[in-house]
Enzyme design. Structure first.
Site, PDB file in Angstrom:
ATOM      1  N   CYS A  74      -7.911 -23.735 -17.758  1.00  0.00           N
ATOM      2  CA  CYS A  74      -6.481 -23.853 -18.100  1.00  0.00           C
ATOM      3  C   CYS A  74      -5.641 -23.389 -16.917  1.00  0.00           C
ATOM      4  O   CYS A  74      -4.683 -24.058 -16.502  1.00  0.00           O
ATOM      5  CB  CYS A  74      -6.140 -23.003 -19.323  1.00  0.00           C
ATOM      6  SG  CYS A  74      -6.922 -23.499 -20.865  1.00  0.00           S
ATOM      7  N   ASP A 102       1.514   4.218  13.345  1.00  0.00           N
ATOM      8  CA  ASP A 102       0.150   3.683  13.330  1.00  0.00           C
ATOM      9  C   ASP A 102       0.096   2.241  12.822  1.00  0.00           C
ATOM     10  O   ASP A 102      -0.984   1.670  12.678  1.00  0.00           O
ATOM     11  CB  ASP A 102      -0.748   4.537  12.423  1.00  0.00           C
ATOM     12  CG  ASP A 102      -0.910   5.948  12.962  1.00  0.00           C
ATOM     13  OD1 ASP A 102      -0.962   6.103  14.188  1.00  0.00           O
ATOM     14  OD2 ASP A 102      -0.979   6.881  12.153  1.00  0.00           O
ATOM     15  N   ASP A 129      -6.748   9.129  12.060  1.00  0.00           N
ATOM     16  CA  ASP A 129      -5.695   9.803  12.814  1.00  0.00           C
ATOM     17  C   ASP A 129      -5.707  11.277  12.413  1.00  0.00           C
ATOM     18  O   ASP A 129      -5.789  11.597  11.228  1.00  0.00           O
ATOM     19  CB  ASP A 129      -4.352   9.160  12.487  1.00  0.00           C
ATOM     20  CG  ASP A 129      -3.246   9.704  13.361  1.00  0.00           C
ATOM     21  OD1 ASP A 129      -3.442   9.786  14.579  1.00  0.00           O
ATOM     22  OD2 ASP A 129      -2.184  10.052  12.813  1.00  0.00           O
ATOM     23  N   CYS A 152      -8.837 -20.411 -21.151  1.00  0.00           N
ATOM     24  CA  CYS A 152      -9.986 -20.304 -20.242  1.00  0.00           C
ATOM     25  C   CYS A 152      -9.518 -20.469 -18.809  1.00  0.00           C
ATOM     26  O   CYS A 152      -8.355 -20.783 -18.550  1.00  0.00           O
ATOM     27  CB  CYS A 152     -11.049 -21.348 -20.576  1.00  0.00           C
ATOM     28  SG  CYS A 152     -10.524 -23.035 -20.229  1.00  0.00           S
ATOM     29  N   ASP A 155      -0.666   7.199   9.257  1.00  0.00           N
ATOM     30  CA  ASP A 155       0.485   7.499   8.402  1.00  0.00           C
ATOM     31  C   ASP A 155       1.372   6.298   8.128  1.00  0.00           C
ATOM     32  O   ASP A 155       2.367   6.400   7.424  1.00  0.00           O
ATOM     33  CB  ASP A 155       1.316   8.648   8.975  1.00  0.00           C
ATOM     34  CG  ASP A 155       1.923   8.309  10.330  1.00  0.00           C
ATOM     35  OD1 ASP A 155       1.925   7.129  10.706  1.00  0.00           O
ATOM     36  OD2 ASP A 155       2.421   9.236  10.994  1.00  0.00           O
TER      37      ASP A 155
END
Length: 695
Positions: A15, A594, A406, A12, A590
Site C-alpha cells: 500500500c 568540528d 575531540d 501493508c 561539539d
C-alpha cells in the site's frame, strides 16, 4: 515546500509503495516518502505547479484517507490515539468475524448444519471482511494490487467454490474463509497495538511539556501564549514552561527527560534552563528566550520525527520486493492451481493449496521490518539523550572501526579547574582578590576554587595585567603578583609533566603559594575508552592543546594515539588521512568548529549543548553527558541495526519457506492465515526488544 500528513487505510507495505509511486508520478512533486509503520507521508512539492490539496487528492484517488492537521507538528498523544483507534476498530471487526467464524468451524467439524455454515461463513467474508474487498476494488480501478487483493481472492474463491459445492452436495469450505478473515483481522489488531507501543516515544516526549505558566504579574497563562522576553515564576515541583535564563533564584532541576542523566543540575542567576525540566527546590524567576516551537524539547521532537520518517538505505530492497510481491504471489497461486489440477484432475484438491498460497504470503512483515526498529531505536535514544537523525546513521555505524574523539568538552570537562593547591587560605584569598579583577579563563577557575573553599577574595588595589606573565596589585602596602613561575622545582616540574598550568603567588617578591590548573578528564572517560576498545574500535584523541598536556590526559584515560596541536581546519584533514588508510572513521566533536570533520567522517557524533542541539553536521547528536554516552549511542545504533537485519531475515525467510509449503499442500488456509498474521506481529515484537537493550 514540504507537507507531512497521516494516511488512513494502509494495510501493508505494498500500500505504502503504491501511494509513494503515485505521489512521485504527480507533476510538481519533487520527492515523496510514505512510511507504513508511521502511517504517514512526507511530500516535497513545488506550490507553483501543484497545490497541497491536490497532493492529498492523489492519496484519496488511490483509495485511502488523508487525516488533516497531523503532520510533523505534534499534538500530545495524537499518534497514540490514532493507533488506539486503529486497534479498537480492528478488534471490533475481529470479534464480529470470530462470532461468525467459530460457530462455522464448529459446525464444519461436526459435519452438520450446512445451511448455517453457508450463511455464517458468507456473513463473515462479506461483513467484517468487506474492508478487504473495498480496498481491492479501489486498487483494481488503478490496476494496483496489495495485501487486500490476496485476501479478497482467497476468501471469495473459498466462498464461491463452497456455494458451488453446496448446490452439488460436496465438501464445504465456508469455515476456511471465515477463519481467514478472523485471524487476519485479529492479527491487524495486535499489529496496531504493537505499532502504537513502538511509536509512543514522541507522544510521551511532547506530553512532558508544561501546559501553563505563572507570569511574574501573578497571571496563569497557556504556555503557547508566552513570548520571548516574558518573565515567569517556576515554583518547586513545577515544570519550566519554555527555554529561558534564570533572573533570580537558586535551585536544582531534573533534566533527565532531555539528557537521560538522573542527577539534578544546579541552576543560579544567569544559567540557561530548558522547557519541561522539573524545578526541585527553590523558586526561580525565568526570562523566556525561546518560543514554544524553538525549544530544545521541540527540536528533539523534530529530529526524532525526521529520523523516523527517513528510510534507511537497506529499506529500499524491502520496498522494491514489496512493489512486485503481490503480482508474483498471485502468479504462484494460479500456477499452484494449474499444477495440482493437472496432477489430480480435482478442482477441490487444486483450490485449497492455491488459496493457502494467497493468504500465507505477507509483504506486511517486510514493510514493518525497518521502520518499526527505527521507531523503537530513536524513541529509546531520546529517553537517553541520544538522537539518531536517520536510518543511514545505523548502517554507517556497523562498519566503523576507528573513532576520533575531540578532547575538550568530550573527554574533558571543557573548562579549567584548580587541581592542586599548595598554600593557606590567606594566600588563596589574595589570589582570588587579584583574579576577581581579571577576565582570563584561568581566573574563573581560581575564583570557583575559592568559592568552593568558602574563602572571601581580598580587596586588592592598583590591579594591573601583564601580558603573558600574569596579574599584580597592592594589598596593605605589599606588592602581590600571580603568574608564571620564574624558577622551577621538583613539585613544579611534576605538575607540568602532568600537563597542568602552574601559577605562583608572590608577596613582595616572596613565593607563598603554588596552584595547578587543568582541563581535567571526565570521571567516565577512562571506562568509556576501555569500552570503546571492547567494541572493536581503534581510539584516538584529537586536541588543539600542546603535546605534553594532551599526552598527560591520554595517559589518564588510556588512549595511546594522540593528535596534538591540531587547529580546527586540520581536524578535517586528519579524518581524511585515517580514511585514506582504509579506516571507517567515526568523529566525535561539539558540532561547531568540528562541523567539517563531522561531515567528512563516516559517522559524525555531535555533542549538543542545548543551544546547538539541532546541528546539521552529525548523524547522531548527544544531549548532555560525557563519553559514556558515545558508547551508549554506538551500542544503541548497533542494536537497532541488528533488529532491522533480524526483521528482514525473518520477513524474507518466512515468505521463502511458507509459500512453497502452502503450494505443496502442506499448510491448509486456516493455519496459513494465522501464520501470516503472526509474521507481522513477530517483527514488531522483535523491534520492541530494543527498549530493553543494555547500553
Amino acid at each position: 515546500m514540504k507537507t507531512t500528513f497521516k494516511i488512513e487505510g494502509m494495510h501493508c507495505a505494498s500500500c505504502a509503495v503504491n501511494i509513494e509511486h503515485a505521489l512521485k508520478s504527480t507533476p510538481g512533486v519533487t520527492d515523496a516518502n510514505v512510511n507504513y509503520a508511521l502511517a504517514n507521508a512526507a511530500v516535497e512539492f513545488d506550490p507553483a505547479r501543484v497545490e497541497e490539496m491536490a497532493v492529498h487528492g492523489v492519496v484519496v484517488k488511490e483509495g485511502y484517507k488523508v487525516r488533516m492537521g497531523s503532520g510533523m507538528e505534534h499534538h500530545e498523544g495524537e499518534d497514540h490515539m490514532a493507533h488506539g483507534g486503529e486497534s479498537r476498530s480492528a478488534l471490533r471487526w475481529a470479534v464480529i468475524a470470530l462470532a461468525f467464524g467459530v460457530p462455522t468451524m464448529a459446525l464444519a467439524m461436526m459435519d452438520t448444519g450446512r445451511i448455517f455454515q453457508a450463511i455464517l461463513g458468507t456473513a463473515a467474508v462479506l461483513g467484517p471482511g468487506m474492508g478487504f474487498h473495498r480496498a481491492t476494488l479501489a486498487g483494481l480501478k488503478r490496476f494496483r494490487a496489495n495485501m487486500d487483493t490476496l485476501i479478497t481472492l482467497g476468501t471469495l474463491t473459498a466462498v464461491t467454490f463452497s456455494w458451488w459445492q453446496f448446490a452439488r452436495g460436496g465438501d464445504l469450505y465456508f469455515e476456511t474463509a471465515a477463519i481467514i478473515v478472523s485471524f487476519i483481522l485479529l492479527g491487524r489488531y495486535f499489529e496496531a497495538r504493537s505499532k502504537g507501543r513502538a511509536s509512543s516515544a514522541i507522544s510521551k516526549l511532547v506530553g512532558l511539556g508544561a501546559k501553563t505558566a505563572h507570569l511574574v504579574s501573578g497571571a496563569e497563562v497557556a504556555v503557547e501564549s508566552l513570548k520571548v522576553g516574558d518573565q515567569v515564576i517556576v515554583k518547586p515541583g513545577e515544570k519550566v514552561p519554555l527555554d529561558g535564563r534564570v533572573l533570580d533564584g537558586d535551585s536544582s532541576l531534573d533534566e533527565s527527560m532531555l539528557t537521560g542523566e538522573s542527577l539534578p543540575v544546579s541552576k543560579r542567576v544567569g544559567d540557561i534552563v530548558y522547557g519541561a525540566t522539573v524545578n526541585q527546590q527553590g523558586a526561580l524567576t525565568v526570562e523566556v528566550t525561546k518560543a514554544s516551537g524553538d525549544t530544545v524539547l521541540a527540536q528533539i521532537v523534530r529530529l526524532m520525527e525526521e529520523a523516523q520518517q527517513k528510510k534507511a538505505p537497506i529499506q529500499k530492497l524491502a520496498d522494491h520486493i514489496s512493489s512486485v510481491f503481490v503480482p508474483i504471489v498471485i502468479g504462484i497461486s494460479a500456477l499452484t492451481f494449474i499444477v495440482w489440477f493437472l496432477i489430480t484432475h480435482d478442482v477441490q484438491a487444486s483450490l485449497i493449496p492455491a488459496v493457502a498460497v494467497l493468504v500465507i504470503a505477507c509483504p506486511c512483515a517486510m514493510g514493518l521490518a525497518t521502520p518499526t526498529a527505527i521507531l523503537v531505536g530513536t524513541g529509546r535514544g531520546a529517553t537517553e539523550g541520544i538522537l539518531i537523525k536517520s536510518g543511514e546513521a545505523l548502517e554507517r555505524n556497523r562498519s566503523i572501526d576507528a573513532i576520533l574523539l575531540d578532547k575538550t568538552g568530550t573527554l574533558t570537562a571543557g573548562k579549567p579547574v584548580v587541581t592542586d593547591y599548595l598554600g593557606d587560605d590567606a594566600s588563596l584569598a589574595i589570589a582570588a582578590g587579584l583574579e576577581s579583577k581579571s577576565e582570563h579563563p584561568l581566573a574563573r577557575a581560581i575564583l570557583a576554587y575559592a568559592r568552593e573553599k568558602n574563602v572571601v577574595p581580598s580587596d586588592v588595589s592598583e590591579f594591573r595585567s601583564v601580558t603573558g606573565q600574569g596579574v599584580e596589585g597592592v594589598l596593605n602596602g605589599m606588592r602581590v603578583a600571580l603568574g608564571k613561575p620564574s624558577e622551577t622545582s621538583v613539585e613544579i616540574e611534576r605538575l607540568q609533566e602532568a600537563g597542568k598550568t602552574v601559577v605562583i603567588l608572590s608577596v613582595d617578591g616572596k613565593f607563598v603559594a603554588t596552584m595547578a590548573i587543568a582541563d581535567v578528564a571526565k570521571d567516565t572517560s577512562k571506562a568509556a575508552v576501555a569500552e570503546l576498545r571492547s567494541l572493536g574500535l581503534e581510539v584516538a584523541m584529537i586536541t588543539g592543546d600542546n603535546r605534553r598536556t594532551a599526552e598527560a590526559i591520554a595517559r589518564q584515560i588510556g588512549i595511546d594515539r594522540v593528535e596534538a596541536d591540531v587547529m580546527p581546519d586540520r581536524k578535517l584533514a586528519l579524518v581524511k588521512e585515517w580514511q585514506s588508510a582504509g579506516k571507517k572513521v567515526a568523529f566525535v566533536g561539539d558540532g561547531i568548529n568540528d562541523a567539517p570533520a563531522l561531515m567528512q567522517a563516516d559517522l559524525g557524533i555531535a555533542i549538543g549543548t542545548g543551544t546547538d542541539i539541532a546541528i546539521e553536521a552529525g548523524q547522531i547528536v548527544l544531549v548532555g553527558g560525557g563519553p559514556e554516552k558515545v558508547v551508549a549511542s554506538i551500542k544503541l545504533a548497533r542494536a537497532t541495526y541488528r533488529a532491522i537485519i533480524q526483521n528482514l531475515f525473518w520477513a524474507f525467510g518466512y515468505n521463502i519457506a511458507a509459500i512453497p509449503l502452502a503450494a505443496f499442500g502442506l499448510l491448509n488456509p486456516g493455519i496459513a492465515s494465522a501464520a501470516m498474521a503472526f509474521s507481522s506481529i513477530s517483527v514488531v515484537l522483535n523491534s520492541l526488544r530494543i527498549r530493553r537493550a543494555r547500553l
